[in-house]
Design a protein around this motif. Structure first.
Motif, PDB file in Angstrom:
ATOM      1  N   ASN A 158       0.815  -1.219   0.000  1.00 56.81           N
ATOM      2  CA  ASN A 158       0.000   0.000   0.000  1.00 56.81           C
ATOM      3  C   ASN A 158       0.850   1.272   0.000  1.00 56.81           C
ATOM      4  N   VAL A 159       1.971   1.212  -0.712  1.00 62.11           N
ATOM      5  CA  VAL A 159       2.832   2.384  -0.852  1.00 62.11           C
ATOM      6  C   VAL A 159       2.472   3.092  -2.157  1.00 62.11           C
ATOM      7  N   PRO A 160       1.969   4.314  -2.107  1.00 62.47           N
ATOM      8  CA  PRO A 160       1.667   5.035  -3.348  1.00 62.47           C
ATOM      9  C   PRO A 160       2.928   5.258  -4.177  1.00 62.47           C
ATOM     10  N   VAL A 161       2.788   5.218  -5.490  1.00 66.04           N
ATOM     11  CA  VAL A 161       3.916   5.457  -6.389  1.00 66.04           C
ATOM     12  C   VAL A 161       3.552   6.549  -7.383  1.00 66.04           C
ATOM     13  N   ALA A 162       4.555   7.310  -7.765  1.00 62.68           N
ATOM     14  CA  ALA A 162       4.377   8.392  -8.732  1.00 62.68           C
ATOM     15  C   ALA A 162       5.584   8.408  -9.654  1.00 62.68           C
ATOM     16  N   ILE A 163       5.452   9.101 -10.768  1.00 63.73           N
ATOM     17  CA  ILE A 163       6.572   9.327 -11.686  1.00 63.73           C
ATOM     18  C   ILE A 163       6.711  10.824 -11.890  1.00 63.73           C
ATOM     19  N   ILE A 164       7.928  11.323 -11.720  1.00 65.21           N
ATOM     20  CA  ILE A 164       8.242  12.700 -12.087  1.00 65.21           C
ATOM     21  C   ILE A 164       9.448  12.646 -13.013  1.00 65.21           C
ATOM     22  N   SER A 215       7.405  20.838  -9.100  1.00 66.92           N
ATOM     23  CA  SER A 215       6.539  19.756  -9.575  1.00 66.92           C
ATOM     24  C   SER A 215       6.032  18.914  -8.409  1.00 66.92           C
ATOM     25  N   PHE A 216       6.813  18.861  -7.337  1.00 70.90           N
ATOM     26  CA  PHE A 216       6.375  18.148  -6.135  1.00 70.90           C
ATOM     27  C   PHE A 216       5.550  19.050  -5.228  1.00 70.90           C
ATOM     28  N   THR A 217       6.086  20.217  -4.921  1.00 66.60           N
ATOM     29  CA  THR A 217       5.429  21.076  -3.937  1.00 66.60           C
ATOM     30  C   THR A 217       4.124  21.671  -4.450  1.00 66.60           C
ATOM     31  N   GLU A 218       4.088  22.020  -5.737  1.00 70.95           N
ATOM     32  CA  GLU A 218       2.919  22.719  -6.274  1.00 70.95           C
ATOM     33  C   GLU A 218       1.946  21.816  -7.026  1.00 70.95           C
ATOM     34  N   ILE A 219       2.425  20.703  -7.546  1.00 69.66           N
ATOM     35  CA  ILE A 219       1.560  19.851  -8.382  1.00 69.66           C
ATOM     36  C   ILE A 219       1.294  18.505  -7.716  1.00 69.66           C
ATOM     37  N   LEU A 220       2.360  17.755  -7.418  1.00 65.31           N
ATOM     38  CA  LEU A 220       2.154  16.392  -6.931  1.00 65.31           C
ATOM     39  C   LEU A 220       1.524  16.366  -5.539  1.00 65.31           C
ATOM     40  N   ARG A 221       2.000  17.199  -4.641  1.00 66.00           N
ATOM     41  CA  ARG A 221       1.473  17.131  -3.271  1.00 66.00           C
ATOM     42  C   ARG A 221      -0.039  17.379  -3.227  1.00 66.00           C
ATOM     43  N   PRO A 222      -0.581  18.403  -3.898  1.00 68.86           N
ATOM     44  CA  PRO A 222      -2.041  18.564  -3.911  1.00 68.86           C
ATOM     45  C   PRO A 222      -2.761  17.384  -4.561  1.00 68.86           C
ATOM     46  N   ARG A 223      -2.159  16.801  -5.580  1.00 67.11           N
ATOM     47  CA  ARG A 223      -2.794  15.655  -6.234  1.00 67.11           C
ATOM     48  C   ARG A 223      -2.775  14.428  -5.319  1.00 67.11           C
ATOM     49  N   LEU A 224      -1.714  14.300  -4.547  1.00 67.46           N
ATOM     50  CA  LEU A 224      -1.661  13.199  -3.586  1.00 67.46           C
ATOM     51  C   LEU A 224      -2.773  13.326  -2.549  1.00 67.46           C
ATOM     52  N   LYS A 225      -3.025  14.550  -2.106  1.00 67.97           N
ATOM     53  CA  LYS A 225      -4.104  14.771  -1.147  1.00 67.97           C
ATOM     54  C   LYS A 225      -5.428  14.303  -1.734  1.00 67.97           C
ATOM     55  N   GLU A 226      -5.665  14.658  -2.985  1.00 72.69           N
ATOM     56  CA  GLU A 226      -6.914  14.254  -3.636  1.00 72.69           C
ATOM     57  C   GLU A 226      -6.964  12.741  -3.844  1.00 72.69           C
ATOM     58  N   HIS A 227      -5.826  12.157  -4.187  1.00 70.90           N
ATOM     59  CA  HIS A 227      -5.779  10.723  -4.489  1.00 70.90           C
ATOM     60  C   HIS A 227      -5.871   9.865  -3.234  1.00 70.90           C
ATOM     61  N   THR A 228      -5.204  10.286  -2.159  1.00 67.71           N
ATOM     62  CA  THR A 228      -5.142   9.466  -0.944  1.00 67.71           C
ATOM     63  C   THR A 228      -6.129   9.904   0.129  1.00 67.71           C
ATOM     64  N   GLY A 229      -6.641  11.118  -0.006  1.00 63.99           N
ATOM     65  CA  GLY A 229      -7.605  11.595   0.975  1.00 63.99           C
ATOM     66  C   GLY A 229      -7.005  12.130   2.247  1.00 63.99           C
ATOM     67  N   ARG A 230      -5.689  12.419   2.236  1.00 62.51           N
ATOM     68  CA  ARG A 230      -5.082  12.977   3.442  1.00 62.51           C
ATOM     69  C   ARG A 230      -4.082  14.066   3.078  1.00 62.51           C
ATOM     70  N   GLU A 231      -3.766  14.878   4.047  1.00 59.76           N
ATOM     71  CA  GLU A 231      -2.769  15.928   3.852  1.00 59.76           C
ATOM     72  C   GLU A 231      -1.377  15.306   3.743  1.00 59.76           C
ATOM     73  N   TRP A 232      -0.517  15.953   2.945  1.00 62.86           N
ATOM     74  CA  TRP A 232       0.870  15.494   2.823  1.00 62.86           C
ATOM     75  C   TRP A 232       1.776  16.595   3.344  1.00 62.86           C
ATOM     76  N   ALA A 233       2.438  16.316   4.439  1.00 61.48           N
ATOM     77  CA  ALA A 233       3.291  17.302   5.090  1.00 61.48           C
ATOM     78  C   ALA A 233       4.743  17.133   4.662  1.00 61.48           C
ATOM     79  N   ALA A 234       5.537  18.139   4.930  1.00 61.69           N
ATOM     80  CA  ALA A 234       6.943  18.112   4.521  1.00 61.69           C
ATOM     81  C   ALA A 234       7.707  16.978   5.199  1.00 61.69           C
ATOM     82  N   GLU A 235       7.254  16.595   6.394  1.00 62.61           N
ATOM     83  CA  GLU A 235       7.997  15.564   7.123  1.00 62.61           C
ATOM     84  C   GLU A 235       7.621  14.144   6.711  1.00 62.61           C
TER      85      GLU A 235
END
Length: 231
Positions: A104-110, A152-172
């Motif tokens: 259950n580890v999400p994967v992405a490509i950048i 691409s991570f801070t402005e695009i992927l992180r918000p999309r991860l929130k939508e995809h996983t349903g939770r906030e993604w923090a810097a830590e």
């Protein structure tokens, strides 16, 4: 356990060097037939940096005033027509993706590669199903800057991860960046991710080793040990 694994594409999931070199040479033969196409020895060091095609053509073209935009566009067309068939996933790619899915580890490509080319290669190899479409970022998508720019991570992927996983993604949050070039290592550091360098890929070995990546793997399947031993 890492909470996200970000993959580079060229030289990380797929062996695309032959496809890239062939397409560069085809571009020269078509657009500059009076000039010898660049050799493997000339192309390889440029590809090893992870630089975009425009940088490569500027370094190889004998005329500094050539139409870079036209050349890059034609290169991408020739890659789609003739290079794509020469790109192939590294051994055990499916096994690695299956294992990450099972954990259950999400994967992405950048990637700095065109997103359409990335998706075409994944589809051709029946690997597209592992990567949710919003989590595949590459050249040609609105707002996606080139690595090592972290946007691409801070402005695009992180918000999309929130939508995809349903939770906030923090810097830590624990993020693992997997890539093969200097560009990928610098990108990982810029986004605060742990970096796993792929020695088997297309990067300059000496230059990448000098940056002291957190992990080094000699085959894609070795990534499973990195994930396993993560604190």
């Amino acid at each position: 356990m890492y909470q996200l694994v970000i993959f580079d594409f060229d030289g990380t999931i797929f062996d695309t060097y032959e496809a890239i070199e062939h397409s560069i040479q085809l571009t020269f033969r078509e657009l500059l037939p009076t000039h010898p196409a660049p050799s493997h020895a000339a192309i390889r060091p440029l590809v090893s940096t992870g630089a975009p095609p425009g940088d490569t053509f500027r370094a190889l073209h004998p005329d500094p005033d050539f139409d870079e935009t036209f050349w890059v566009a034609r290169y991408r067309e020739l890659y789609a027509l003739h290079g794509q068939a020469r790109a192939r996933p590294y051994p055990a790619a499916r096994d690695v993706l299956d294992a990450l899915r099972a954990r259950n580890v999400p994967v992405a490509i950048i990637s700095n590669k065109a997103a359409v080319a990335v998706k075409a290669a994944l589809a051709k190899s029946d690997l597209l199903e592992y990567f949710p479409d919003p989590l595949i970022l590459g050249h040609g998508l609105a707002g996606v800057g080139r690595k090592p720019d972290p946007s691409s991570f801070t402005e695009i992927l992180r918000p999309r991860l929130k939508e995809h996983t349903g939770r906030e993604w923090a810097a830590e949050d624990r993020v693992l960046m997997v890539g093969d070039t200097l560009t990928d290592i610098h990108y990982a550091r810029n986004i605060g991710a742990t970096v796993c360098w792929c020695r088997y890929g297309q990067g300059d070995v000496q230059a990448c080793e000098a940056l002291q990546p957190d992990y080094t793997i000699d085959a894609l399947v070795d990534l499973l040990e990195v994930v396993k031993v993560a604190p």
